[in-house]
Design a protein around this motif. Structure first.
Motif, short mmCIF file in Angstrom:
data_model
loop_
_atom_site.label_atom_id
_atom_site.label_comp_id
_atom_site.label_asym_id
_atom_site.label_seq_id
_atom_site.Cartn_x
_atom_site.Cartn_y
_atom_site.Cartn_z
N ARG A 230 0.81 -1.10 -0.01
CA ARG A 230 0.25 -0.11 0.00
C ARG A 230 0.79 1.26 0.08
O ARG A 230 0.57 2.37 -0.52
N SER A 231 1.92 1.15 0.84
CA SER A 231 2.69 2.38 0.87
C SER A 231 3.93 1.98 1.49
O SER A 231 4.46 0.82 1.91
N VAL A 232 5.01 2.78 1.17
CA VAL A 232 6.66 2.45 1.72
C VAL A 232 7.23 3.82 2.43
O VAL A 232 6.70 4.85 2.17
N GLN A 233 7.70 3.27 3.56
CA GLN A 233 8.59 4.49 4.24
C GLN A 233 10.07 3.99 4.32
O GLN A 233 10.37 2.91 4.60
N VAL A 234 10.76 5.05 4.31
CA VAL A 234 12.31 5.02 4.60
C VAL A 234 12.60 5.94 5.76
O VAL A 234 12.45 7.14 5.37
N HIS A 235 13.17 5.43 6.77
CA HIS A 235 13.39 6.23 8.07
C HIS A 235 11.94 7.07 8.29
O HIS A 235 12.58 8.18 8.91
N ASN A 236 11.08 6.62 8.71
CA ASN A 236 9.83 7.21 8.84
C ASN A 236 9.38 8.36 7.92
O ASN A 236 8.22 9.07 8.26
N ARG A 237 9.74 8.29 6.96
CA ARG A 237 9.29 9.26 5.90
C ARG A 237 8.67 8.52 4.67
O ARG A 237 9.31 7.41 4.12
N ASP A 238 7.34 8.89 4.15
CA ASP A 238 7.02 8.36 2.89
C ASP A 238 7.80 8.31 1.80
O ASP A 238 8.49 9.29 1.64
N ALA A 239 7.95 7.31 0.99
CA ALA A 239 8.94 7.13 -0.13
C ALA A 239 8.07 6.72 -1.25
O ALA A 239 7.32 5.94 -1.15
#
Length: 528
Positions: A230-239
């Protein structure tokens, strides 16, 4: 690529319990990686912790902080499998301790060679203690840079950041000289799985290869459950996407958090990865491990196994639970009693046949070690194709024994099978249709098999050969979409009953087109 075009890199801590790993990471990043209440109450890391470390050159590193206590070495190994480099933390007032050495053994087994030493708690150690600790570390890692620091006073932290820039540039240069894995199938070994209210299932881990983006279809192994990102985060930020080398969090739809656990792998469907109960490996251990029951740590999973030595540093690991591995993957071996690291190695063939020292398998594995699995399989396919051509030529050249022509009954039964097509009736029912005794029907159908006009797929089911070949081609085409197929999928795609779908899948398994894993029938890799 990461910020300013840098390759994403992960750095992990290593070192004895209470030597200040978590305090150092907090001083460098501002993040307390002890997230559990029990960890904060006890002042002791139990689980893996994560943070983002910004460096002076604009690059950021993913940080994995591992527990140092020997009881939590399994968590340490799970974290270390994603390291590109390490910070070895040694307290200046204690020096090198048992877990310092074992953590270095783990890193050596995983071939994580690039690292830096942080001599911590320097505010609590005098000059003599510092010198003694420096000498001990030099005996273990003579070429690694060493920085004396204090998380409490801030001493040496800027110097450590500068050294980390140098180390990251070195590792990046080595990574750029070989394939970065971005064009390969996505593989993420899960180290955490949880559910968030209003969001759903979330898994985290280091992306070993490939890329994942919102909308991507993925498969959870070894269970075979399908899901969608559904979604991706890298270091708690949307990517937009997670890329090879990054620590990522994936919000997955279509799967519950309880159905995914640490040790599972999130992969690209149909990529050829499959759970295996055997691994052929290149192995280095302390002492003779042949016949020994050990713990195999691969990715974020650990399973018991038996070592079968094949000679020349080669072995087969016979696993008690499946692992999802690829050729070239590194792993760690630990003894079960006493529990200590005894070695590690590299996977040569992740899905081999069962064999022992007298099987001749060592010669094939030596070739894989020298040339790679793909090259060896390509040679095997060429030799097999040539052998098939030679057999076919010999068969054509050999005098053919005249076959007894089909009698009227057999011709009638062949006509019935052709008419039935994808859903042939049982032998007894065919006999009734033709008007012959049931006992004569099997003999007549077997004559069709001898003439190559029919195929027996079960004791009571015969297909006309052309109809079966069409079904087989359709089933393989369906399976190629994900590398596997299930009975309900085949039944629905063919618009047939469970009985005929099951008969066809059993035929594919028997002819080694597929191999069954639970409810899944996985396309075999060529040459296996």
């Amino acid at each position: 690529m990461g910020p300013a075009g840098h390759i994403p890199l992960t750095i992990g801590t290593a070192g004895h319990v209470d030597h200040g790993k978590t305090a150092l990471i907090k001083a460098l990043t501002g993040i307390d990686t002890d997230r559990l209440a029990e960890e904060r109450e006890r002042g002791l890391s139990i689980e893996l912790g994560y943070a983002e470390l910004a460096l002076p050159d604009g690059r950021s590193l993913s940080v994995v902080d591992v527990p140092g206590h020997e009881r939590f070495i399994r968590a340490m190994v799970a974290g270390a499998t994603g390291f590109d480099m390490f910070i070895l933390v040694v307290a200046a007032d204690e020096g090198v301790m048992p877990q310092t050495r074992e953590h270095l053994d783990v890193l050596a087994a995983l071939e994580v060679r690039n690292g830096i030493v942080a001599l911590t708690k320097c505010d609590r150690a005098g000059d003599e203690a510092r010198e003694l600790a420096r000498d001990e570390v030099a005996g273990l890692l003579p070429s690694a840079p060493l920085v004396e620091v204090s998380a409490l006073t801030g001493e040496g932290l800027d110097d450590l950041r500068t050294e980390l820039v140098t180390l990251a540039n070195q590792v990046e240069g080595e990574r750029q000289s070989r394939a970065d894995g971005s064009d390969e199938p996505a593989v993420l070994h899960v180290d955490r799985s949880f559910s968030l209210r209003g969001i759903g299932t979330v898994v985290t881990g280091t992306l070993w290869s490939g890329a994942v983006a919102a909308g991507t279809a993925v498969e959870i192994l070894p269970s075979g459950i399908g899901a969608r990102v559904r979604s991706v985060q890298v270091h708690n930020r949307d990517a937009e996407a997670g890329r090879a080398g990054q620590r990522v969090a994936l919000n997955l739809g279509g799967v519950a958090a309880r159905d995914i656990a640490r040790g599972d792998a999130v992969t690209t469907p149909g990529a050829g990865l499959e759970p295996s109960y055997r691994l052929d490996v290149e192995l280095a251990t302390r002492g003779d491990a042949d016949g020994r029951r050990v713990q195999v740590h691969h990715g974020t999973r650990a399973v018991p196994a038996r070592v079968v030595a094949l000679g020349d540093g080669l072995a087969q690991l016979r696993l008690e639970a499946p692992l999802v591995a690829r050729d070239g993957d590194r792993f760690v071996l630990r003894g079960i009693s006493p529990p200590r690291t005894i070695g590690g190695g590299r996977v040569l063939d992740p899905a081999p046949r069962r064999h022992g020292a007298r099987s001749g398998a060592a010669a094939r594995l030596t070739a894989i070690r020298e040339r790679g699995l793909d090259a060896v399989i390509a040679d095997e396919e060429r030799r097999r194709a040539e052998a098939n051509r030679q057999r076919a030529a010999a068969a054509r050249a050999a005098p053919q024994e005249p076959r007894e022509p089909l009698d009227h009954r057999a011709q009638l039964m062949l006509a019935v099978l052709k008419a039935d097509g994808a859903e042939p009736r049982a032998a007894g029912t065919v006999a009734e249709r033709v008007g012959i005794p049931s006992r004569d029907a099997v003999a007549a159908l077997d004559r069709l098999v001898d003439h190559g006009l029919a195929v027996r797929v079960s004791p009571d089911t015969y297909y006309e050969r052309g109809a079966l070949e069409e079904l087989r081609a359709r089933a393989v085409e369906l399976a190629q979409e994900r590398g596997e197929i299930t009975l309900p999928e085949l039944r629905d795609a063919l618009g047939t009953s469970r009985k005929y779908a099951q008969a066809l899948l059993e035929h594919l398994d028997a002819t080694k087109t597929t191999v069954r894993h639970g409810d899944r029938h996985i396309l075999r890799r060529a040459g296996v």
